[in-house]
Motif scaffolding. Structure first.
Motif, PDB file in Angstrom:
ATOM      1  N   ASP B  23      16.811  -7.598  39.599  1.00  0.00           N
ATOM      2  CA  ASP B  23      16.113  -6.558  40.341  1.00  0.00           C
ATOM      3  C   ASP B  23      15.882  -7.000  41.784  1.00  0.00           C
ATOM      4  O   ASP B  23      16.105  -6.242  42.735  1.00  0.00           O
ATOM      5  N   GLU B  24      15.456  -8.223  41.920  1.00  0.00           N
ATOM      6  CA  GLU B  24      15.224  -8.818  43.234  1.00  0.00           C
ATOM      7  C   GLU B  24      16.520  -8.884  44.055  1.00  0.00           C
ATOM      8  O   GLU B  24      16.557  -8.489  45.220  1.00  0.00           O
ATOM      9  N   LEU B  25      17.568  -9.371  43.412  1.00  0.00           N
ATOM     10  CA  LEU B  25      18.862  -9.466  44.088  1.00  0.00           C
ATOM     11  C   LEU B  25      19.334  -8.091  44.540  1.00  0.00           C
ATOM     12  O   LEU B  25      19.812  -7.916  45.660  1.00  0.00           O
ATOM     13  N   VAL B  30      22.343  -7.746  47.307  1.00  0.00           N
ATOM     14  CA  VAL B  30      23.405  -8.610  46.777  1.00  0.00           C
ATOM     15  C   VAL B  30      24.237  -7.801  45.783  1.00  0.00           C
ATOM     16  O   VAL B  30      23.684  -7.162  44.888  1.00  0.00           O
ATOM     17  N   VAL B  31      25.539  -7.827  45.971  1.00  0.00           N
ATOM     18  CA  VAL B  31      26.418  -6.990  45.148  1.00  0.00           C
ATOM     19  C   VAL B  31      26.962  -7.750  43.946  1.00  0.00           C
ATOM     20  O   VAL B  31      27.021  -7.258  42.834  1.00  0.00           O
ATOM     21  N   GLY B  60      30.864  -9.356  32.656  1.00  0.00           N
ATOM     22  CA  GLY B  60      31.423  -9.931  33.876  1.00  0.00           C
ATOM     23  C   GLY B  60      32.909  -9.651  34.029  1.00  0.00           C
ATOM     24  O   GLY B  60      33.528  -9.039  33.168  1.00  0.00           O
ATOM     25  N   GLN B  61      33.427 -10.094  35.160  1.00  0.00           N
ATOM     26  CA  GLN B  61      34.861 -10.002  35.386  1.00  0.00           C
ATOM     27  C   GLN B  61      35.365 -11.408  35.651  1.00  0.00           C
ATOM     28  O   GLN B  61      34.850 -12.083  36.560  1.00  0.00           O
ATOM     29  N   GLN B  62      36.339 -11.810  34.865  1.00  0.00           N
ATOM     30  CA  GLN B  62      36.850 -13.166  35.039  1.00  0.00           C
ATOM     31  C   GLN B  62      37.389 -13.370  36.432  1.00  0.00           C
ATOM     32  O   GLN B  62      38.042 -12.505  36.984  1.00  0.00           O
ATOM     33  N   GLY B  63      37.079 -14.487  37.006  1.00  0.00           N
ATOM     34  CA  GLY B  63      37.548 -14.800  38.351  1.00  0.00           C
ATOM     35  C   GLY B  63      36.690 -14.211  39.449  1.00  0.00           C
ATOM     36  O   GLY B  63      36.850 -14.542  40.618  1.00  0.00           O
ATOM     37  N   TYR B  64      35.744 -13.355  39.068  1.00  0.00           N
ATOM     38  CA  TYR B  64      34.964 -12.631  40.079  1.00  0.00           C
ATOM     39  C   TYR B  64      33.460 -12.855  39.912  1.00  0.00           C
ATOM     40  O   TYR B  64      32.731 -13.141  40.858  1.00  0.00           O
ATOM     41  N   GLY B  65      32.983 -12.725  38.688  1.00  0.00           N
ATOM     42  CA  GLY B  65      31.546 -12.861  38.449  1.00  0.00           C
ATOM     43  C   GLY B  65      30.965 -11.581  37.882  1.00  0.00           C
ATOM     44  O   GLY B  65      31.660 -10.812  37.219  1.00  0.00           O
ATOM     45  N   LEU B  67      28.684  -7.950  38.584  1.00  0.00           N
ATOM     46  CA  LEU B  67      28.160  -6.984  39.543  1.00  0.00           C
ATOM     47  C   LEU B  67      26.662  -6.884  39.294  1.00  0.00           C
ATOM     48  O   LEU B  67      26.220  -6.573  38.173  1.00  0.00           O
ATOM     49  N   VAL B  68      25.874  -7.161  40.326  1.00  0.00           N
ATOM     50  CA  VAL B  68      24.426  -7.247  40.173  1.00  0.00           C
ATOM     51  C   VAL B  68      23.852  -5.953  39.589  1.00  0.00           C
ATOM     52  O   VAL B  68      23.117  -5.975  38.600  1.00  0.00           O
ATOM     53  N   GLU B  69      24.228  -4.841  40.189  1.00  0.00           N
ATOM     54  CA  GLU B  69      23.655  -3.574  39.743  1.00  0.00           C
ATOM     55  C   GLU B  69      24.010  -3.257  38.297  1.00  0.00           C
ATOM     56  O   GLU B  69      23.159  -2.865  37.498  1.00  0.00           O
ATOM     57  N   GLN B  70      25.279  -3.469  37.978  1.00  0.00           N
ATOM     58  CA  GLN B  70      25.730  -3.170  36.615  1.00  0.00           C
ATOM     59  C   GLN B  70      25.002  -4.051  35.599  1.00  0.00           C
ATOM     60  O   GLN B  70      24.493  -3.559  34.581  1.00  0.00           O
ATOM     61  N   LEU B  71      24.921  -5.339  35.894  1.00  0.00           N
ATOM     62  CA  LEU B  71      24.268  -6.270  34.965  1.00  0.00           C
ATOM     63  C   LEU B  71      22.788  -5.929  34.805  1.00  0.00           C
ATOM     64  O   LEU B  71      22.249  -5.920  33.694  1.00  0.00           O
ATOM     65  N   HIS B  72      22.150  -5.619  35.939  1.00  0.00           N
ATOM     66  CA  HIS B  72      20.749  -5.198  35.933  1.00  0.00           C
ATOM     67  C   HIS B  72      20.544  -4.012  34.994  1.00  0.00           C
ATOM     68  O   HIS B  72      19.661  -4.011  34.136  1.00  0.00           O
ATOM     69  N   ASP B  73      21.415  -3.002  35.168  1.00  0.00           N
ATOM     70  CA  ASP B  73      21.262  -1.795  34.364  1.00  0.00           C
ATOM     71  C   ASP B  73      21.548  -2.052  32.888  1.00  0.00           C
ATOM     72  O   ASP B  73      20.873  -1.509  32.013  1.00  0.00           O
TER      73      ASP B  73
END
Lengths: 212, 212
Positions: B23-25, B30-31, B60-65, B67-73
């Motif tokens: 939430d903070e990120l 931060v994307v 997550g996406q391999q090689g990328y990490g 997405l803050v918003e998606q993970l948050h949700d």
DNA sequence: TAGATTGTTAATCGATTAACAATC
DNA sequence: TAGATTGTTAATCGATTAACAATC
């Protein structure tokens, strides 16, 4: 008493619960109890209770069990409840006042020796026999009385800065009710985070994933 | 989403913390974030974070990490925060009022739909936009509105009886602030005990056993 | 002494960490 | 493609449980 560093947090967190139940037993006039009886009361295994207690020494008598009063007092001593330490409360809003009033600090190893708040509307009012002081008096008070614990009932945003300010005043223990995680990076710091919001969310998780 | 029973409590208890940091990120714009970056922020291992998240699915996406918003949700969804459930508060003393005012229930999956108290001095007063109701109205209210969670801010002595009364009204989830342990004997019951006294005692232990 | 229950060691279980193949 | 980072399996670590010898 055995050396008590290297006792795991899992064990430490069970001690207050043992203490509470023994207190109850004591009040009910129970003199003796076995690890097995305790285990069914607490919902743990007898093995775990004996294991936990033996981190600190052998308080029982083989073939007999534990003397309730003695065990109660030993655990109190282990928890350091009679070694009273000065604490201050920072933030005397709803939550701060409730914490101050709701808990008997004296029975748990502390004395609440001052209350501070930022807001002119609150400064000067009385909380738990204490006149609420201005944050401006923080340095003077701490330099004089050297409290060792700060209870933080402040907004998230104010926490980081306040922690630094308190560290400079030689306070390294925090009972933190703000929605901010006090960093574990500093070795000297002892923190107990009480994240009520997190607690409520785990309840949400469990309710919404239970079969019903 | 993978089936979420048989997820350990250790994992569940970390979810709200992940949620808060994300939430903070998010607020900071931060994307994208990797498990490694998250790990240093949270003071955990990257391995643990990936392990935890994969209890619920591959976000997550391999090689990328991630997405803050998606993970948050996603974590919000896992916690069930948008599935709002009715809750009642029993006990509108210092602590009860503070809990009601301090926390945004709505952001955490609940709506505080009524407040009850025993004391004539408190009944009728307003707490968080709610008129405090008499305990006598408990049955009528619950039978009509079917709240699913009870927040208990009552004295230790009153807890056991009240829990039975609430169970009879089909409430099996408790956020318990009283110094009483709600039994784990009943399979249907979901309890989150907030033992502030115990929390303070562990702080006492740690302060008094630290080398300083 | 016999019975009971502890203190303590050994076995099991679960959670965390490390490693690496899969893949974006 | 090469580099990065995930998802996932395997290894390690720690905590809980079981077992039993010591002993009151």
């Amino acid at each position: 008493m055995a050396r008590s560093s290297n006792v795991s947090m899992a064990v430490i967190r069970r001690l207050p619960r043992y203490y509470r139940f023994l207190d109850e037993l004591l009040k009910n006039g129970v003199v003796r109890i076995s690890s097995n009886e305790l285990s069914s009361l607490l919902g743990l295994t007898a093995s775990q209770i004996r294991q936990d207690l033996n981190c600190f020494g052998g308080f029982g008598q083989q073939g007999y069990g534990y003397l309730v009063e003695q065990l109660h007092d030993e655990i109190g001593k282990i928890l350091g409840l009679s070694e009273i330490t000065d604490a201050i409360l920072v933030g005397a809003g709803n939550l701060g006042r409730a914490v101050a009033n709701h808990l008997d600090f004296g029975k748990r190893g502390f004395r609440l020796s001052a209350v501070f708040d930022h807001s002119p509307a609150i400064i000067g009012k009385t909380v738990k026999d204490q006149q609420v002081r201005s944050m401006d008096e923080l340095e003077e008070f701490c330099n004089k009385h050297h409290p060792k614990l700060a209870v933080l009932c402040i907004p998230k945003g104010a926490a980081a800065e306040l922690v630094d300010r308190l560290k400079a005043l030689d306070i390294f223990a925090f009972w933190n009710f703000s929605h901010y995680d006090i960093g574990d990076d500093d070795e000297r710091v002892i923190v107990e985070n009480v994240h009520l919001g997190d607690s409520l969310m785990t309840l949400s998780y469990r309710m919404k994933h239970s079969e019903s």
